[in-house]
Motif scaffolding. Sequence first.
Motif, short mmCIF file in Angstrom:
data_model
loop_
_atom_site.label_atom_id
_atom_site.label_comp_id
_atom_site.label_asym_id
_atom_site.label_seq_id
_atom_site.Cartn_x
_atom_site.Cartn_y
_atom_site.Cartn_z
N SER A 1 0.84 -1.19 0.00
CA SER A 1 0.00 0.00 0.00
C SER A 1 0.88 1.25 0.00
N ALA A 2 0.30 2.37 -0.42
CA ALA A 2 1.04 3.64 -0.42
C ALA A 2 1.51 3.98 1.00
N GLU A 3 0.69 3.65 2.01
CA GLU A 3 1.05 3.92 3.40
C GLU A 3 2.30 3.14 3.79
N THR A 4 2.35 1.86 3.41
CA THR A 4 3.52 1.03 3.72
C THR A 4 4.79 1.59 3.08
N VAL A 5 4.67 1.99 1.81
CA VAL A 5 5.84 2.52 1.09
C VAL A 5 6.31 3.82 1.74
N CYS A 6 5.38 4.67 2.17
CA CYS A 6 5.75 5.93 2.84
C CYS A 6 6.57 5.66 4.10
N TYR A 7 6.15 4.65 4.88
CA TYR A 7 6.88 4.34 6.12
C TYR A 7 8.26 3.75 5.80
N GLU A 8 8.36 3.01 4.68
CA GLU A 8 9.67 2.51 4.25
C GLU A 8 10.58 3.69 3.89
N VAL A 9 10.01 4.71 3.24
CA VAL A 9 10.79 5.90 2.89
C VAL A 9 11.32 6.58 4.14
N PHE A 10 10.46 6.71 5.18
CA PHE A 10 10.91 7.33 6.43
C PHE A 10 12.08 6.56 7.03
N ARG A 11 11.98 5.24 7.08
CA ARG A 11 13.05 4.43 7.67
C ARG A 11 14.35 4.56 6.87
N GLU A 12 14.22 4.57 5.54
CA GLU A 12 15.40 4.68 4.69
C GLU A 12 16.08 6.05 4.88
N ILE A 13 15.29 7.11 5.01
CA ILE A 13 15.87 8.45 5.23
C ILE A 13 16.63 8.48 6.55
N LEU A 14 16.07 7.86 7.61
CA LEU A 14 16.76 7.80 8.89
C LEU A 14 18.10 7.08 8.77
N ARG A 15 18.11 5.94 8.04
CA ARG A 15 19.37 5.21 7.85
C ARG A 15 20.40 6.06 7.12
N GLU A 16 19.95 6.72 6.05
CA GLU A 16 20.87 7.55 5.25
C GLU A 16 21.37 8.75 6.05
N ALA A 17 20.52 9.33 6.88
CA ALA A 17 20.91 10.51 7.67
C ALA A 17 22.00 10.16 8.67
N ARG A 18 21.94 8.94 9.22
CA ARG A 18 22.98 8.52 10.16
C ARG A 18 24.29 8.22 9.46
N ALA A 19 24.23 7.81 8.19
CA ALA A 19 25.44 7.38 7.49
C ALA A 19 26.13 8.52 6.74
N TYR A 20 25.36 9.52 6.29
CA TYR A 20 25.95 10.57 5.44
C TYR A 20 25.64 11.96 5.99
N ASP A 21 26.56 12.90 5.68
CA ASP A 21 26.38 14.29 6.13
C ASP A 21 26.05 15.15 4.91
N ASN A 22 24.82 15.12 4.48
CA ASN A 22 24.39 15.88 3.30
C ASN A 22 23.45 17.01 3.72
N GLU A 23 23.12 17.87 2.76
CA GLU A 23 22.29 19.03 3.08
C GLU A 23 20.79 18.71 3.08
N LYS A 24 20.35 17.92 2.09
CA LYS A 24 18.91 17.59 2.01
C LYS A 24 18.71 16.28 1.27
N PHE A 25 17.47 15.78 1.31
CA PHE A 25 17.10 14.53 0.65
C PHE A 25 16.06 14.82 -0.42
N LEU A 26 16.21 14.17 -1.57
CA LEU A 26 15.19 14.24 -2.63
C LEU A 26 14.60 12.85 -2.81
N VAL A 27 13.29 12.74 -2.58
CA VAL A 27 12.60 11.45 -2.69
C VAL A 27 11.89 11.37 -4.03
N LEU A 28 12.24 10.37 -4.85
CA LEU A 28 11.57 10.11 -6.12
C LEU A 28 10.64 8.92 -5.91
#
Length: 489
Positions: free
Chosen positions: A416-443
């Motif tokens: 479902s779209a809801e499930t995919v949205c929550y996967e996006v949130f988790r992936e952003i958290l993982r990336e934020a801990r690993a990299y020091d970037n300015e912003k995220f672009l979600v496609l």
Amino acid sequence: MSEEILINVSPVETRVALVDNGVLQELHVERSHGRGFVGNIYKGKVVRVLPGMQAAFVDIGLERTGFIHAQELVPEHAEGEPRPSELPDIRTLVREGQTLLVQVSKDPISTKGARLTTHITLSSRYLVYMPNSPHIGVSIRIDDDAERKRLRDAVEASVREQNISGGFIVRTVAEGIAADSVVGDIPFLQKLWQDLTDRLGAIKAPAVIYEDMPLTLRSLRDLARLPIEKIRVDSRQSWSQMREFANEYCPQLINIIECYQGERPLLDLYGVEDEIARALDPRVPLKSNGYLIVEQTEAMTTVDVNTGAFVGRRNLEETIFKTNMEAAGAIARQLRVRNIGGIIVLDFIDMQDPEHQRQVLRTLEKALDRDHAKTNITGVSELGLVEMTRKRTRESLGQLLCESCPVCQGRGKVKSAETVCYEVFREILREARAYDNEKFLVLAASVVVDRLLDEDAAYVADLEAFIGRTIEFQVEPLFTQEQYDIVLV
């Protein structure tokens, strides 16, 4: 009863529909680039022996190696002879590098290669010849004992007179046919087998030795049984070939073979195209407003019976009984139309009355009597389930006409779209801990982006505050609902 055979021929595909009183009962499809292999005979080469499985893989020149079990390698026994309690070790029967004369008994299905046997058979209109077996038998579908004896005696007498080696099985279509016509197939089968054996020495394995006839002619040999009313074919060339074949092997059919030249497509005229579309749908409506759900997996098929909108008139038990009785006939037809084989579990609605259970089973058995494939039915279990098997020699209609959905990979469902949205949130958290970037672009797909900007906008804001970076969104029109990419900017 009014049976007709409709044959639609095109350069890329041949379709044969068996119609009874205007209702589709069976459908056979053969494509020019992917003809079935059942009945073909090959000179193969053993490439691997598997003692733990009592089986071997044989290269017969197809994309995948064929599979042969030890029981298909041991000689066939004459009727009445005891069979050995255990099969010999397959390593005593074949070795790697050995050449074998094998016949395809089951087409390649899914990831499995063709099923092979060394018990060769050659079919004609009325007989099946078994060059490596002494057995003479009669099709179990011929019920009359006197008719069975007449046919068996005629074949046995002819075999003795001509001193023929091998055995024969009299086919169902021979019922009521003159003995001279039935035994008249013997010389043809003998000559065909002699021609095949003569060619063996000059051919190097892997190679095809014999290919079965095209579907148009096989339909005359295997499907056309009197009292069939008409055989209609929409190709003049195929009509001519079928008449020549009928003139030689089944002259009683020649007058009912008709060349259809109408403007409207033949299968459209009889509603077969609509029936094919419905046969790909898991839900099958019943006239009583009940319905079936047919779910096919690799190992087995399940059929679930539901009352749906049918509420009956008298009481619950009577409503259930009427639904199950209608479902029994519909199930038998669906198995034939969809060509479903293997293990089949039928989930009838639970019936308390044992007599109702017996009547439903009898209805199912009677409906399956006309099925060309061999079936075997168990009784009703305590859970109300009926287990049965139906011989599978080729792909089902769904496997032949369809492929796995590229979006859901054959699951039948997408996240479902809801499930995919929550996967996006988790992936952003993982990336934020690993990299020091300015912003995220979600496609992501539009339905996912819409939810992120609407229902989940508060969560997005909380996430931005938590990681201390901005999150932007962009619709990617080529993405499916489950696909997304996160770009570090």
